[in-house]
Design a protein around this motif. Sequence first.
Motif: not given
Length: 93
Positions: A1-25
């Motif tokens: 079991k692992e505690k859910y961390l929003r920051d981990k989710l956002i970090l994974g999304l940021m890596k996936a969207f790296e250099k793509r036309p997507v804003t942080i928002q």
Amino acid sequence: KEKYLRDKLILGLMKAFEKRPVTIQQVELLGDEVEIELRKRGSNEMSSQEIGEIVMRKLKKRDPIAYLRFVSVYRAFADLKAFEKEVRRLAKI
């Protein structure tokens, strides 16, 4: 079991969207959508696989490149053939 961390989710999304036309928002909004879907399921516990499936489904709809980046890490493709198979499946959509 692992505690859910929003920051981990956002970090994974940021890596996936790296250099793509997507804003942080936009990434934050996608994170919100994932969390809303998690809450709708009404369970206090959820597997990382379930969370990953939600993220993949949402990424597939928004950005095929970000989807492929995420899925290649999430599913840890063993070889190029597995990656090619996913690309072909994505191209059919």
